[in-house]
Design an enzyme around this catalytic site. Structure first.
Site, short mmCIF file in Angstrom:
data_model
loop_
_atom_site.label_atom_id
_atom_site.label_comp_id
_atom_site.label_asym_id
_atom_site.label_seq_id
_atom_site.Cartn_x
_atom_site.Cartn_y
_atom_site.Cartn_z
N GLY A 102 0.75 -1.35 -0.18
CA GLY A 102 -0.06 -0.04 0.25
C GLY A 102 0.84 1.31 -0.02
N GLY A 195 5.64 -8.42 4.99
CA GLY A 195 5.41 -9.29 3.92
C GLY A 195 6.44 -9.34 2.72
CG ASP A 224 -1.46 -0.21 9.68
OD1 ASP A 224 -2.00 1.00 9.30
OD2 ASP A 224 -1.82 -1.27 9.31
CG MET A 268 -5.52 2.94 6.49
SD MET A 268 -4.54 3.08 5.09
CE MET A 268 -5.53 3.06 3.83
#
Length: 469
Positions: A102, A195, A224, A268
Site C-alpha cells: 500500500g 510481507g 500502521d 488505518m
C-alpha cells in the site's frame, strides 16, 4: 573488529563471535562470507567520504535498564553508514528499485534519495525503477522498467504516492531472480512492509543459491507503524498530521450540528492502533479512541455508548476515532484475503455509526452522526519535513550497506540511530501491536477519559470521565 557469522536457519540469529562489554550484536550477512570476491574499491577515491563507520560500531537496542536485570546480555545492531572499502565498483554497478504494498507518505522521497546517492554520489552505471511492485518483474502487459537518473527524480519528493507504481502479490521468485540475472543487476532495493521483506529475503537466498553476486536491501514501509524493532517507519508522523485534519473536520461537524453532534473518523490500523492513538494524542479533540488491541464493549456502565452519553451531557458533542481493525471481537474475522494475503476487515466504521444511531433512537433522542473515512487521503500525501529527512537517511543507509557488500538486511531507526537489521529478525518481530497496558494507551485514556475494559481485577475504573471544563 566484529566478525559476523550467519546461521543456515534464517529464523534464529546467532550472536557475533565478539561481544563488547556483554553486548550481543545481530549479524548482517556479507557477500564475501558467501564466497563472492570483493572488488576492494576505496570509498575515498569513489565517493570522497572522510568519516566512515568502523566494523566495531553498534547501536544498543535496550537503553532503559533496571538494576535487577544487570545480568542480561544487551542486544545491539550494526550501525549503518558508509564504509571505507566498497565491495562493488560503483562505476560498473547496476541497481534496481521496487516499491510494493500500500501507499505511504515518503515513498517517492525514498526513491529520489536512493537515486541521488547511487547515481550522483556513487556514480553507478544504471538505475532501474521497477513498475508496479513485484509484478513489474514478471508482467508482460505492463511497461518496461524505468531508467532513473537525477533529472527523472529531481522533484519527485514533492509528490505523494510512488511514481513507480505499486501492487500486492505477484511474487514469483524464479522470474524475479531471472530478471535480475538477465539485466546484470548488482543491487536490489525493496520498499515495503514485513510481507514484502520476507519476499526480499527469499530473493537474496535465491541469488546466493544461483551463485549471483547480488546485494538485497529492504526499507521498511507501513502506515500502521506495526513493523517491529524500529522506532517508527517513515511517513508515519506525516500520516498522523494528516489524520488530525480529518479529526478537526469531525469536531467542526460535531459542534455545529445540534443537538448531540457526533463525528466519527475511521483511520488505518489493521492489527495495530498506533495511527489512531497518536492522532488522538496530537489532536487533543477526541473523546473516544477505539483500537484493535482493546476490545470494544458497547453496553453497560463501562461501555462506549454510556461514555458517549456522558460526554454529550457534559459538552453537547463528541468526536470518535476508530482504527479499521478494531471490533473484530464484535463483527468476527473475515475469511477473505486480498492479493497480498491480508485478511479483509469488517466495516467497523459503518457498524459503529449504526449502533450509535440505534442507541439514540431507542431512547427517543436526537443525534446527528457524521462519518468520515480519510484513509486514502492520509496515505497519499507527500512526506512532511521530518519524514522527508528520515527518508533521506534511510535511503543513504541502504545504499551504503549494499555498496559495502551487505545483503539480506533492512534499515531503520533504533533509539534514533540508523542501523542495519537482518531481515529475518525484523520479519520475526512483525507485525507488532500497541501495548494495551503501556504508556501510550495510558496517555490516550488521559486525553479521552474513556473507560478501560481491560482493567485488571485489582483496579476500579471510573465509568465516566471527569466533568468537562
Amino acid at each position: 573488529g566484529l566478525y559476523y557469522r550467519w546461521t543456515s536457519e534464517c529464523e534464529e540469529m546467532r550472536e557475533t563471535s565478539h561481544n563488547i562489554a556483554g553486548v550481543s550484536v545481530l549479524p548482517i550477512r556479507h557477500l564475501s562470507e558467501l564466497g563472492f570476491e570483493s572488488q576492494k574499491v576505496s570509498n575515498t577515491v569513489s565517493f570522497g567520504y572522510v568519516k566512515y563507520i568502523s566494523e566495531d560500531e553498534c547501536v544498543l537496542g535496550d537503553i532503559v535498564l533496571k538494576e535487577s536485570a544487570n545480568e542480561k546480555q544487551l542486544k545491539a545492531y550494526v550501525r549503518a553508514g558508509p564504509r571505507a572499502e566498497l565491495f562493488f565498483n560503483p562505476k560498473k554497478a547496476r541497481v534496481a528499485i521496487v516499491s510494493c504494498g500500500g501507499l505511504c507518505p515518503g515513498m517517492n522521497s525514498i526513491i529520489k534519495n536512493l537515486v541521488t546517492i547511487l547515481y550522483q554520489g556513487y556514480g553507478v552505471s544504471k538505475v532501474y525503477g521497477i513498475q508496479g511492485g513485484y509484478r513489474g518483474f514478471t508482467s508482460k502487459d505492463w511497461d518496461e522498467p524505468l531508467e532513473l537518473d537525477n533529472d527523472a527524480v529531481e522533484y519527485m519528493h514533492h509528490i505523494g504516492g510512488t511514481v513507480l507504481g505499486t501492487s500486492r502479490g505477484g511474487f514469483d521468485i524464479e522470474k524475479i531472480v531471472s530478471w535480475l540475472q538477465v539485466h546484470h543487476v548488482d543491487q536490489l532495493y525493496v520498499i515495503g512492509g514485513d510481507g514484502t521483506h520476507r519476499g526480499a529475503y527469499k530473493i537474496s537466498e535465491e541469488c546466493h543459491n544461483r551463485g549471483l553476486r547480488i546485494s538485497v536491501a529492504g526499507i521498511p514501509k507501513t502506515i500502521d507503524n506495526d513493523i517491529g524493532l524500529i522506532d517508527r517507519s517513515f511517513g508515519f508522523m506525516t500520516a498522523v498530521s494528516e489524520a488530525t485534519r480529518a479529526i478537526a473536520a469531525a469536531r467542526v461537524e460535531a459542534t455545529c450540528n445540534k443537538p448531540n453532534g457526533i463525528g466519527i473518523v475511521k483511520l488505518m490500523g489493521r492489527s495495530a492502533g498506533f495511527l489512531a492513538a497518536y492522532a488522538t494524542l496530537a489532536s487533543q479533540d477526541v473523546d473516544l479512541c477505539l483500537v484493535p488491541e482493546i476490545p470494544i464493549v458497547l453496553h453497560g456502565p463501562h461501555g462506549i455508548l454510556s461514555h458517549i452519553d456522558h460526554v454529550l451531557e457534559q459538552k453537547g458533542h463528541a468526536v470518535i476515532v476508530v482504527a479499521e481493525g478494531a471490533g473484530e471481537e464484535l463483527l468476527g474475522e473475515s475469511t477473505q484475503t486480498d492479493a497480498g494475503g491480508n485478511r479483509l476487515l469488517p466495516p467497523i466504521g459503518e457498524f459503529l455509526t449504526k449502533q450509535i444511531k440505534q442507541h439514540f433512537q431507542e431512547s427517543n433522542r436526537e443525534a446527528t452522526v457524521k462519518y468520515i473515512d480519510p484513509s486514502y487521503m492520509v496515505r497519499s500525501v507527500p512526506a512532511d519535513a521530518s519524514d522527508s529527512y528520515m527518508c533521506m537517511t534511510l535511503a543513504h543507509a541502504a545504499a551504503h550497506g549494499c555498496m559495502a557488500g551487505f545483503t539480506g538486511f533492512t534499515v531503520g531507526l533504533i533509539n534514533n540511530r540508523t542501523v542495519m537489521v537482518p531481515i529475518p529478525a525484523l520479519a520475526k518481530s512483525s507485525p507488532r501491536s500497541m501495548n494495551a497496558n503501556g504508556r501510550t494507551w495510558e496517555r490516550v485514556q488521559a486525553i479521552t477519559g474513556q473507560p478501560n475494559p481491560t482493567c485488571s481485577p485489582d483496579c476500579t475504573p471510573s465509568p465516566h470521565p471527569p466533568p468537562y471544563k
